[in-house]
Write a protein that holds these residues in place. Structure first.
Motif, PDB file in Angstrom:
ATOM      1  N   LYS A  31       0.841  -1.191   0.000  1.00  0.00           N
ATOM      2  CA  LYS A  31       0.000   0.000   0.000  1.00  0.00           C
ATOM      3  C   LYS A  31       0.877   1.243   0.000  1.00  0.00           C
ATOM      4  CE  LYS A  31      -3.786   2.195   2.571  1.00  0.00           C
ATOM      5  NZ  LYS A  31      -4.643   2.121   3.790  1.00  0.00           N
ATOM      6  N   ILE A  32       0.540   2.203  -0.854  1.00  0.00           N
ATOM      7  CA  ILE A  32       1.279   3.463  -0.899  1.00  0.00           C
ATOM      8  C   ILE A  32       0.431   4.514  -1.601  1.00  0.00           C
ATOM      9  CG2 ILE A  32       2.441   3.015  -3.089  1.00  0.00           C
ATOM     10  CD1 ILE A  32       4.907   4.430  -1.916  1.00  0.00           C
ATOM     11  N   HIS A  61       8.806   9.895  -5.950  1.00  0.00           N
ATOM     12  CA  HIS A  61       9.981   9.060  -6.233  1.00  0.00           C
ATOM     13  C   HIS A  61      10.195   8.888  -7.736  1.00  0.00           C
ATOM     14  CE1 HIS A  61      10.898   8.081  -2.096  1.00  0.00           C
ATOM     15  NE2 HIS A  61       9.642   7.735  -1.869  1.00  0.00           N
ATOM     16  N   ALA A  62       9.104   8.925  -8.514  1.00  0.00           N
ATOM     17  CA  ALA A  62       9.255   8.837  -9.969  1.00  0.00           C
ATOM     18  C   ALA A  62       9.948  10.080 -10.520  1.00  0.00           C
ATOM     19  CB  ALA A  62       7.886   8.659 -10.613  1.00  0.00           C
ATOM     20  N   MET A  63       9.583  11.225 -10.015  1.00  0.00           N
ATOM     21  CA  MET A  63      10.226  12.462 -10.466  1.00  0.00           C
ATOM     22  C   MET A  63      11.684  12.500 -10.033  1.00  0.00           C
ATOM     23  SD  MET A  63       7.109  15.177  -9.783  1.00  0.00           S
ATOM     24  CE  MET A  63       7.999  16.589 -10.437  1.00  0.00           C
ATOM     25  N   ILE A 103      12.324   3.380  -8.556  1.00  0.00           N
ATOM     26  CA  ILE A 103      11.206   3.797  -7.716  1.00  0.00           C
ATOM     27  C   ILE A 103      10.972   2.797  -6.587  1.00  0.00           C
ATOM     28  CG2 ILE A 103       8.738   4.291  -7.677  1.00  0.00           C
ATOM     29  CD1 ILE A 103       9.004   5.148 -10.635  1.00  0.00           C
ATOM     30  N   SER A 104      10.951   1.501  -6.925  1.00  0.00           N
ATOM     31  CA  SER A 104      10.696   0.489  -5.894  1.00  0.00           C
ATOM     32  C   SER A 104      11.787   0.492  -4.837  1.00  0.00           C
ATOM     33  CB  SER A 104      10.585  -0.897  -6.540  1.00  0.00           C
ATOM     34  OG  SER A 104      11.780  -1.238  -7.223  1.00  0.00           O
ATOM     35  N   HIS A 105      13.038   0.653  -5.255  1.00  0.00           N
ATOM     36  CA  HIS A 105      14.132   0.719  -4.285  1.00  0.00           C
ATOM     37  C   HIS A 105      13.992   1.942  -3.385  1.00  0.00           C
ATOM     38  CE1 HIS A 105      18.167   2.157  -3.018  1.00  0.00           C
ATOM     39  NE2 HIS A 105      18.323   0.874  -2.689  1.00  0.00           N
ATOM     40  N   ALA A 106      13.637   3.081  -3.956  1.00  0.00           N
ATOM     41  CA  ALA A 106      13.508   4.307  -3.163  1.00  0.00           C
ATOM     42  C   ALA A 106      12.372   4.201  -2.160  1.00  0.00           C
ATOM     43  CB  ALA A 106      13.283   5.497  -4.088  1.00  0.00           C
ATOM     44  N   ILE A 107      11.250   3.600  -2.565  1.00  0.00           N
ATOM     45  CA  ILE A 107      10.100   3.484  -1.660  1.00  0.00           C
ATOM     46  C   ILE A 107      10.404   2.535  -0.510  1.00  0.00           C
ATOM     47  CG2 ILE A 107       7.737   2.634  -1.486  1.00  0.00           C
ATOM     48  CD1 ILE A 107       7.282   3.663  -4.332  1.00  0.00           C
ATOM     49  N   LEU A 108      10.926   1.345  -0.802  1.00  0.00           N
ATOM     50  CA  LEU A 108      11.142   0.348   0.243  1.00  0.00           C
ATOM     51  C   LEU A 108      12.327   0.687   1.140  1.00  0.00           C
ATOM     52  CD1 LEU A 108      10.357  -2.882  -1.796  1.00  0.00           C
ATOM     53  CD2 LEU A 108       8.957  -1.790  -0.035  1.00  0.00           C
TER      54      LEU A 108
END
Length: 519
Positions: free
Chosen positions: A46-47, A55-57, A465-470
């Motif tokens: 969930k996010i 994080h995409a930008m 993006i996934s690395h930055a979020i987690l």
């Protein structure tokens, strides 16, 4: 389920969006990431969409610096100022060149030998100045009288009329505030004229000192009327200053050389004492222009600094203009019967500055943007071009004359440096008037249309993006090490793909490796 959005070939080739299929918009990247990576039993349970967009930008920004192709460039014809503003989305440059008549780019090289420093304003003894002014045009409304007297309270017999027959007035002409005069009779005396007055209030709450300046002209003329002729000089008087009181609105001048009579209801504004403030040197708070003894005018720019207004919340900027009519005592009548008023006295650039103590250094006037160092540098031919070996933009060196040169200056294309303080690129004088091309890196976030990702790097965006979020979450720490490796691998693949190496092109280049290259 194609990705062309039903765009036909005809629509494509008749449009102007050529080659855009190779890119994916950042909006699609965000949507597709949420579909593939976010949800129950997925890597991110969930996010918020806003977090994914952030994080995409950031991923797009970081990958733009060293992975994506730099396709940004600008060309200008270098003006005589030898200055090019940095682009609005500029991050760093990759190359600067000038273009010759054949369209060939000649690289320019950055110089470390000069720059455009912040030039500090100093007192004559070398101390730094810390007094600053609120603005270049001061704090008065309509200080330059470009078109009207708006902003000023005008007390005059004929406001905004200068050539009335039989009257004097005050108004704007040729971009300055002028006055005109007509000799009068009555009021207990003959041979006097009306005074003209303009003023406006100045809010000085919390202000300690004001500076005043103006450009003024005081005229002397001869007023004559039939049947009597007056050949005496009539001297104009012009004053501008500050007072603590609203000036008197009476406009009859108390000026006649007939000592036996005085004009009734005379104006106190002819007296210097209405300017009742003083500056730090004890001088009264006004500037004055007086016409010469004979017909003519006196023109000058005057200034008075540091007028003390610390005891007031409101003061008044006042302009006073009148003529000290000087007619023979035995002349019974010298009025300008049926004649237009004489134009005399004018003022312009009426400036009131608020002077404050500053904790910051201020630039030297005239060198706010261009220091004397830069002015001197752009005024001479650069050292690398002190020769006459040019022919049609081609340099023909004389054999043997280049031994002992410093390699960083062993070129004739020209030089530049970047002034980060002002956001400008400065060029050497030999490039003036030539086309200049700036190739530069942007972060791809300047406009919506730029926020797109090459399909070769799409997977790198997802991994980034996934690395930055987690890595910034509490529950995703066990996966960080694996995601770090995946991110670097995806970014490396994107770099290889975007390097665009073609075997035939590489082979052609390598054929030149058989040549000996000396360093």
């Amino acid at each position: 389920m194609g990705l062309l959005d039903n765009t036909t070939q005809r629509e494509y080739y008749q449009g102007n969006d050529f080659g855009n299929y190779q890119f994916t918009s950042l909006e699609d990247i965000i949507n597709q990431f949420q579909i593939a990576y976010v949800g129950e039993d997925k890597i991110i349970s969930k996010i918020k969409r806003a977090d994914v967009a952030f994080h995409a930008m950031r991923a797009l920004q970081e990958l733009s610096f060293d992975t994506f192709k730099s396709v940004k460039s600008q060309q200008i014809d270098l003006p005589p100022t030898l200055v090019m503003p940095l682009p609005h989305d500029y991050v760093n440059y990759t190359k600067l060149s000038w273009v010759d008549s054949s369209g060939i780019k000649h690289p320019l090289y950055r110089t470390n030998g000069t720059n455009n420093p912040f030039q500090i304003e100093q007192h004559d003894n070398g101390d730094y100045k810390f007094d600053v002014l609120t603005s270049d045009i001061g704090i008065l409304e309509n200080s330059d009288f470009a078109n009207t007297t708006n902003g000023w309270n005008i007390e005059s017999n004929k406001p905004n009329i200068l050539d009335h027959v039989g009257q004097g007035g005050m108004g704007v002409e040729d971009g300055v505030l002028k006055t005109s005069f007509h000799t009068r009779g009555g009021g207990g005396a003959t041979n006097w004229g009306y005074l003209h007055l303009a003023y406006q209030a100045v809010d000085v709450t919390g202000v300690n000192y004001l500076d005043i300046s103006a450009s003024g002209t005081a005229d002397t003329f001869v007023a004559s009327a039939s049947p009597n002729t007056n050949t005496a000089a009539n001297v104009g008087v012009l004053r501008f200053g500050l007072t603590s009181q609203i000036p008197d609105t009476s406009i009859k001048a108390n000026r006649t050389n007939n000592a036996t009579v005085q004009v009734t209801s005379t104006s106190p504004n002819v007296e210097r004492s209405i300017f009742d403030l003083i500056n730090i040197s004890g001088e009264s708070s006004y500037l004055e222009w007086v016409g010469p003894d004979t017909v003519g005018s006196n023109t000058s720019d005057e200034e008075l600094i540091s007028v003390d207004v610390s005891q007031y919340n409101t003061v008044y900027a006042v302009i006073v203009s009148y003529v000290d009519f000087n007619v023979p005592a035995n002349a019974s009548q010298t009025k300008q019967t049926g004649q237009a008023a004489f134009k005399a006295n004018s003022i312009d650039n009426v400036i009131v500055h608020q002077t404050q103590a500053s904790s910051n250094l201020k630039p030297k006037p005239g060198n706010e943007k261009n220091s004397s160092t830069w002015n001197n540098y752009k005024a001479v031919t650069p050292s690398e071009n002190n020769n006459d070996d040019y022919e049609d933009d081609i340099y023909w060196p004389i054999a043997g004359n280049r031994y002992g040169l410093d390699p960083q200056r062993a070129q004739v294309n020209g030089s530049f440096y970047i002034d980060q303080r002002l956001g400008r690129i400065h060029f050497s004088s030999n490039i003036s008037g030539k086309p200049v091309i700036l190739d530069y890196i942007s972060d791809s976030l300047g406009t919506e249309s730029e926020m797109q990702v090459h399909k070769f790097a799409e997977e790198a965006m997802y991994k980034y993006i996934s690395h930055a979020i987690l890595s910034t979450s509490s529950y995703g720490q066990p996966l960080v090490r694996r995601l770090t490796k995946e991110k670097f691998a995806a970014v490396r693949n994107a770099k290889l793909r975007l390097s665009n190496i073609k075997l035939e092109e590489l082979t052609q280049i390598l054929r030149g490796k058989s040549k000996w290259i000396k360093h």
